[in-house]
Write an enzyme that holds these catalytic residues in place. Structure first.
Site, short mmCIF file in Angstrom:
data_model
loop_
_atom_site.label_atom_id
_atom_site.label_comp_id
_atom_site.label_asym_id
_atom_site.label_seq_id
_atom_site.Cartn_x
_atom_site.Cartn_y
_atom_site.Cartn_z
N HIS A 147 0.80 -1.22 0.00
CA HIS A 147 0.00 0.00 0.00
C HIS A 147 0.84 1.28 0.00
CE1 HIS A 147 0.92 0.92 4.23
NE2 HIS A 147 1.00 -0.41 4.33
N HIS A 194 12.13 -0.90 -12.81
CA HIS A 194 11.95 -2.34 -12.98
C HIS A 194 12.02 -2.97 -11.59
CE1 HIS A 194 13.17 -6.27 -15.27
NE2 HIS A 194 12.34 -6.50 -14.27
#
Length: 188
Positions: free
Chosen positions: A112, A121
């Protein structure tokens, strides 16, 4: 969704083979003129090369789509930018923002309230716990864990298996458990 084209500079000219156009990256503009609803994704793992291709093509943002594997779990409150690829068995939790042209690789967990910049990446099985910020161009290696609230500067490289327990500055390479900086060099 159907794959219409595979563009790679290993091809010298645009051709149609078995229903798929194959040609150099520069063919993107020609294909867009023929197929107005076409969407592109640049899935090269190297962040710097991915960014250079986006810049070289100069396509408008609406020409890019995002790919999300059907086994990925994405919170409805998460935001995903254009050109982003989210691979199999990935979890993206509530109120996370993912920028443009990002790769979130297989089995990664993005908890979250994270903020992930463009051209990042996140490698397989990496875990970004809550409220982590990963700035543009960073490579988060396979199996990395970043504890809550940490910031990783732009174009940093975090080595596989590292445990990030403190902020990492821009352009740094950090490895180990806990992660320690072994180099600082501007790559991009």
């Amino acid at each position: 969704m159907k794959v219409t084209a595979i563009l790679d500079d290993k091809y010298e000219e645009l051709m149609l083979r078995e229903g798929i156009h194959k040609g150099p990256a520069s063919s993107a503009h020609h294909l867009l003129s023929r197929f107005s609803d076409l969407k592109f994704v640049i899935a090269i793992g190297n962040n710097e090369i991915r960014k250079s291709i986006v810049k070289k093509l100069g396509l408008p943002a609406e020409s890019y789509g995002s790919l999300v594997h059907p086994t990925a779990i994405i919170s409805p409150s998460a935001s995903i930018g254009v050109g982003t690829v989210i691979m199999a068995n990935t979890i993206v939790s509530a109120d996370t923002y993912i920028g443009d042209h990002v790769i979130i690789n297989s089995g990664a967990i993005v908890e979250h309230d994270n903020r992930i910049g463009n051209y990042v990446h996140v490698a397989p099985r990496a875990t970004l716990t809550g409220a982590v910020t990963v700035n543009e161009g960073t490579m988060v290696g396979a199996g990395v864990t970043v504890i809550p609230g940490k910031r990783i500067g732009e174009w940093a490289m975090i080595g596989a298996g590292a445990a990030v327990i403190s902020d990492i500055p821009p352009y740094a390479t950090a490895v180990g458990t806990p992660a320690r900086i072994i180099a600082k060099q501007k790559f991009a």
